[in-house]
Design a protein around this motif. Sequence first.
Motif, short mmCIF file in Angstrom:
data_model
loop_
_atom_site.label_atom_id
_atom_site.label_comp_id
_atom_site.label_asym_id
_atom_site.label_seq_id
_atom_site.Cartn_x
_atom_site.Cartn_y
_atom_site.Cartn_z
N TYR A 103 27.21 37.38 46.09
CA TYR A 103 27.94 37.94 47.25
C TYR A 103 29.42 37.78 46.98
CZ TYR A 103 30.12 38.28 51.85
OH TYR A 103 30.94 38.63 52.89
N GLY A 105 33.38 38.40 48.51
CA GLY A 105 34.03 38.55 49.80
C GLY A 105 35.37 39.25 49.72
N ALA A 135 29.90 44.97 55.48
CA ALA A 135 30.28 44.45 56.80
C ALA A 135 31.62 45.06 57.14
CB ALA A 135 30.36 42.93 56.77
N MET A 298 37.83 49.78 61.49
CA MET A 298 36.69 48.90 61.77
C MET A 298 35.89 49.27 63.02
SD MET A 298 35.73 46.62 59.67
CE MET A 298 35.04 45.21 60.55
N GLY A 390 33.93 34.43 49.36
CA GLY A 390 33.27 34.94 50.56
C GLY A 390 32.80 33.82 51.45
N VAL A 415 32.64 30.33 43.90
CA VAL A 415 34.01 30.35 43.38
C VAL A 415 34.88 30.45 44.63
CG1 VAL A 415 35.67 31.51 41.88
CG2 VAL A 415 33.21 31.55 41.33
N VAL A 417 38.15 28.29 47.26
CA VAL A 417 39.21 27.29 47.32
C VAL A 417 38.94 26.22 48.36
CG1 VAL A 417 40.94 28.84 46.37
CG2 VAL A 417 40.59 28.79 48.83
N TYR A 418 37.95 26.42 49.21
CA TYR A 418 37.66 25.44 50.27
C TYR A 418 36.19 25.04 50.25
CZ TYR A 418 42.08 26.41 52.77
OH TYR A 418 43.38 26.53 53.14
N ASN A 420 33.77 25.09 52.87
CA ASN A 420 33.70 25.63 54.22
C ASN A 420 32.25 25.87 54.63
OD1 ASN A 420 32.99 28.05 52.98
ND2 ASN A 420 35.02 28.95 53.20
N PRO A 432 39.68 28.34 41.93
CA PRO A 432 40.74 28.94 41.12
C PRO A 432 42.08 28.27 41.45
CG PRO A 432 40.09 30.43 42.88
CD PRO A 432 39.16 29.27 42.94
N ARG A 618 41.04 41.13 66.22
CA ARG A 618 41.79 40.45 65.17
C ARG A 618 43.15 40.05 65.73
NH1 ARG A 618 38.20 43.12 61.86
NH2 ARG A 618 37.96 42.07 59.85
N TRP A 626 39.55 32.34 57.08
CA TRP A 626 40.04 31.26 56.21
C TRP A 626 41.52 30.87 56.35
CZ3 TRP A 626 43.20 32.01 51.71
CH2 TRP A 626 43.47 33.35 51.40
N ALA A 710 31.45 34.49 66.32
CA ALA A 710 30.93 35.71 66.93
C ALA A 710 29.65 36.15 66.23
CB ALA A 710 31.97 36.82 66.84
N THR A 714 25.71 38.44 66.59
CA THR A 714 25.47 39.78 66.06
C THR A 714 24.10 39.82 65.36
OG1 THR A 714 26.68 39.15 64.09
CG2 THR A 714 27.90 40.32 65.79
N PHE A 728 28.98 45.17 64.40
CA PHE A 728 29.61 44.03 65.07
C PHE A 728 30.14 44.40 66.45
CE2 PHE A 728 30.78 42.92 60.50
CZ PHE A 728 29.78 41.97 60.37
N1 LIG Z 1 31.77 39.83 63.91
C1 LIG Z 1 32.53 40.31 62.93
N2 LIG Z 1 32.24 39.98 61.67
C2 LIG Z 1 33.00 40.46 60.67
C3 LIG Z 1 34.10 41.31 60.91
C4 LIG Z 1 34.38 41.64 62.27
O1 LIG Z 1 35.33 42.38 62.56
N3 LIG Z 1 33.57 41.12 63.24
N4 LIG Z 1 34.84 41.80 59.87
C5 LIG Z 1 34.18 41.97 58.62
C6 LIG Z 1 35.15 42.26 57.54
S1 LIG Z 1 36.13 43.62 57.75
C7 LIG Z 1 35.24 41.54 56.41
S2 LIG Z 1 36.27 42.06 55.16
C8 LIG Z 1 34.38 40.37 56.22
C9 LIG Z 1 34.99 39.25 55.40
O2 LIG Z 1 33.94 38.51 54.93
P1 LIG Z 1 34.13 37.39 53.82
O3 LIG Z 1 34.93 37.87 52.71
O4 LIG Z 1 32.77 36.87 53.54
O5 LIG Z 1 34.90 36.29 54.67
P2 LIG Z 1 36.37 35.70 54.58
O6 LIG Z 1 36.54 34.95 55.83
O7 LIG Z 1 37.35 36.73 54.23
O8 LIG Z 1 36.19 34.64 53.41
C10 LIG Z 1 36.99 34.59 52.32
C11 LIG Z 1 36.60 33.41 51.43
O9 LIG Z 1 37.40 33.46 50.25
C12 LIG Z 1 37.97 32.20 49.99
N5 LIG Z 1 39.21 32.43 49.23
C13 LIG Z 1 40.46 32.59 49.68
N6 LIG Z 1 41.31 32.84 48.66
C14 LIG Z 1 40.57 32.85 47.54
C15 LIG Z 1 40.88 33.07 46.15
O10 LIG Z 1 42.01 33.32 45.74
N7 LIG Z 1 39.82 33.03 45.29
C16 LIG Z 1 38.56 32.74 45.69
N8 LIG Z 1 37.61 32.72 44.77
N9 LIG Z 1 38.26 32.50 46.98
C17 LIG Z 1 39.24 32.58 47.89
C18 LIG Z 1 38.10 31.55 51.34
O11 LIG Z 1 38.15 30.16 51.25
C19 LIG Z 1 36.84 32.06 52.06
O12 LIG Z 1 35.76 31.22 51.78
O13 LIG Z 1 33.98 39.85 57.49
C20 LIG Z 1 33.27 40.80 58.23
N10 LIG Z 1 32.69 40.15 59.38
#
Ligand SMILES: Nc1nc2c(c(=O)[nH]1)N[C@H]1C(S)=C(S)[C@@H](COP(=O)(O)OP(=O)(O)OC[C@H]3O[C@@H](n4cnc5c(=O)[nH]c(N)nc54)[C@H](O)[C@@H]3O)O[C@H]1N2
Length: 754
Positions: A103, A105, A135, A298, A390, A415, A417-418, A420, A432, A618, A626, A710, A714, A728
Amino acid sequence: MTTRAVTRVCPLCESTCGLTITIDGDRVMEVRGNENDAFSKGYLCPKGANLGALDEDPDRLTQPLVRRDGKLVRASWSEAFETIDRGLASVRERFGADSVALYSGNPTAHSFASPYLKYLIRALDSPNMYSASTADQVPTQVACAAVFGSVNSVPVPDIDRTTHLLIIGANPVESNGSLITAPDMPGRLRALRERGGTLTVVDPRRTRTAELADRHMPVRPGTDAYLLFAVVYTLFAERLVRLGEHARIVTGIQELEKLAAHFAPEVVADLCGVPAESIRLVARELAAAPAAAVYGRMGTCTADFATVTNWLIQSLNVLTGNLDRPGGVMFPRSPVRPAYVSDRPFRMGRRHSRVRGLSEILGEFPVATLADEIDTDGPGQIQALFTVAGNPVLSAPNGARLAQSLSRLEFMVSVDVYVNETTSHADVILPPPRILESGHFDWMLSGFFVQGVTRYSRPALKQSDERPNEAEILAKLTLIAQGHGADANPANLLESLLMDLLLKAVAAPGSPVEGRDPQELRDRLTGETDNERYFEVMVRLGPYGDGFGARPDGLTVSKLLANPGGVDHGAMVPRIEEVLVHPNGVIDLCPDLVRPEITRLLAGKMRERPDLVLIGRRKLRSKNSWLHNVPNLVSGPELCTLQMNEVDADRLGIGDGEMVKVISNVGELTVPVETTRVVRPGVVSLPHGWGHDLIGSRLDVAAVAPGVSANALTDESTIDPLSGNAIFNGVPVQVVAVQTADMPPSTVSVAPVT
Ligand SMILES: Nc1nc2c(c(=O)[nH]1)N[C@H]1C(S)=C(S)[C@@H](COP(=O)(O)OP(=O)(O)OC[C@H]3O[C@@H](n4cnc5c(=O)[nH]c(N)nc54)[C@H](O)[C@@H]3O)O[C@H]1N2
Ligand SMILES: Nc1nc2c(c(=O)[nH]1)N[C@H]1C(S)=C(S)[C@@H](COP(=O)(O)OP(=O)(O)OC[C@H]3O[C@@H](n4cnc5c(=O)[nH]c(N)nc54)[C@H](O)[C@@H]3O)O[C@H]1N2
Ligand code: SF4
Ligand SMILES: [Mo]
């Protein structure tokens, strides 16, 4: 040590603001907007201003963690990679390659290392690939593929030249724009008004974008497809259709007119909660504007009928003659996409998911079915998972269930940075380097820039330790997945990938280096790292590149380094021929794909609507899940509240600030209410990305005001049928007051995970 100023682009959102960062040693003293940036001209938002605090967050990992006796403990890089090599081999041996999933992100879309992810995916050689795309934006891509032929043919509104902008389900004043890269969206929208243009916003919430608009239409969530069909109906009924110069290549127009006949404004007005006359006005204004653009984001992609809504958005752009013309919607040219490369016609359905039979899209299955594939026994069941940037426990629909699924995995690598909500389940976490220790170029966003500006940033800081950068981490994982073991040298792989690029380029008909010697081209590269050389190849072969000498004035890395504020290639230009990929070169206004949804739309006209539905929101200071560990970005009044219209609050006997229980099909949570008039009656709004109180996370600041997720509400079983995208917005919920006496602290009802 003296301070120095460095210029780089902010990697936090799609706006790509140029920053000037004052650094003392390895500490960030100040971040300002770079006034000399050709694109952002000094604009920045609070997230960018706090980039230093984010980068220096003490909870950010500096070393790999490996699970020992159930606990994540610090380990060396070699130990971490050896653990992965053993863990992956063991799962593959016992359960087969298909049992391994990945997966990725959102931050991969902003990472300089992102081109390398595809090699890891290939090396894993499993159908079980997932990402945040399902998503997020895939309904737009599927709709554009249906109309134009390719998922890459997604037009952007020409915001700086348009005279009428219709925004549906987007809040660019706080999100700073998505599937459009235009720094300072608030300023650009104000400029539209100032030059006499008009802005209409369709959104169930009176957002800050809606505040700026001439007209706000608070539509009922999930009904945009009806609303837009009624706009199409009006264009036909009032003879306002103008195809302009594309008339000869547009097909399906009569069929579209026939379908729209079911959706007259009067027929849909009650359902959408928008007066019929307002719908007609939208059609008339779109038709009358000298140049207009319809843009959805969105709110259109993650509500019911997402792909249909996005198809209608593009249909409106075509029907009003606004496709591919200045001031309408246009197709930006990416500086790293060589002109001689063309897309193949889009296909999906090459594979179906094991449990729910959902179609693959862009080589991935919908994230809404990831938990099913982990939980359901049988051959092909997911036993191991890689996550790259992700946090699906907070971002995927029914993330609460997914958290439980992750705890069942045999093996998991993150992979990230936290530590979580997601990565706390991993057996190995690979961090990284810091943001400022990484180079930056917006690979994935570069095709959405409303102005042709190219910028490249080298790392602002030298790495303080020996850890691999993100490209090297991905390369190492690729080598492990290919069976080369934990000791294999990533530099060899990165070098061979570079040579592959050059070999392909010299073999490609029409390439500026056709027929040349790849080694000679390799010798001309000046980039300092593998990742930089990869970028160098792509930019030199790109439409503005120097073609390795074929166009001496063209872009090179040294030219980009000499122009940290960007090299400007000017405004977007019409290029429809290059983006139409249907075999017969047409714009298809009535693609077969959408037909089954028309039946569902017709049936939906009769359906009873739930009393209360949930939508998201948002905030400017947040970014998905994050950024909640940065004090300046979470200070002040509680951000994770349930907004509810005063009328509903009165009806339910709920006062401002009171705690309520929100109950959906799949879960419940307790959260404080904020009574307001900004959401329309019948709608409640909760931001996503919160819920930082799961045991095992290491986010000290975020844990103080954790909020609730949230995505505990969902429903992963409800998706957009055409794209598999998560839903969502418009989620049916019940809200009940909680007696203070039995009130728990505001928590998500997720079983604690250890
Ligand atoms: N209910 C609801 N859910 C949603 C949404 C919504 O509007 N409502 N929006 C959706 C959308 S548009 C999106 S894009 C998704 C996002 O979904 P995800 O991408 O799964 O979630 P993020 O919160 O962006 O998580 C980013 C992760 O990347 C890590 N990270 C940060 N910087 C770096 C880096 O430089 N390298 C690496 N390897 N990791 C890093 C962070 O610590 C975190 O764990 O969520 C979706 N989910
Ligand atoms: N500050 C900040 N910026 C961000 C992010 C962030 O988390 N914070 N996330 C980034 C990411 S990953 C993305 S994808 C983008 C998203 O960028 P946007 O799409 O601009 O941001 P959202 O706030 O999700 O806007 C969606 C809007 O749709 C509305 N809406 C909900 N349901 C419906 C509906 O059924 N119909 C209509 N017409 N509208 C509806 C919501 O009220 C909301 O205002 O933002 C990016 N930028
Ligand atoms: S709007 Fe904010 S977060 Fe987005 S790129 Fe600009 S400074 Fe960074
Ligand atoms: Mo997103």
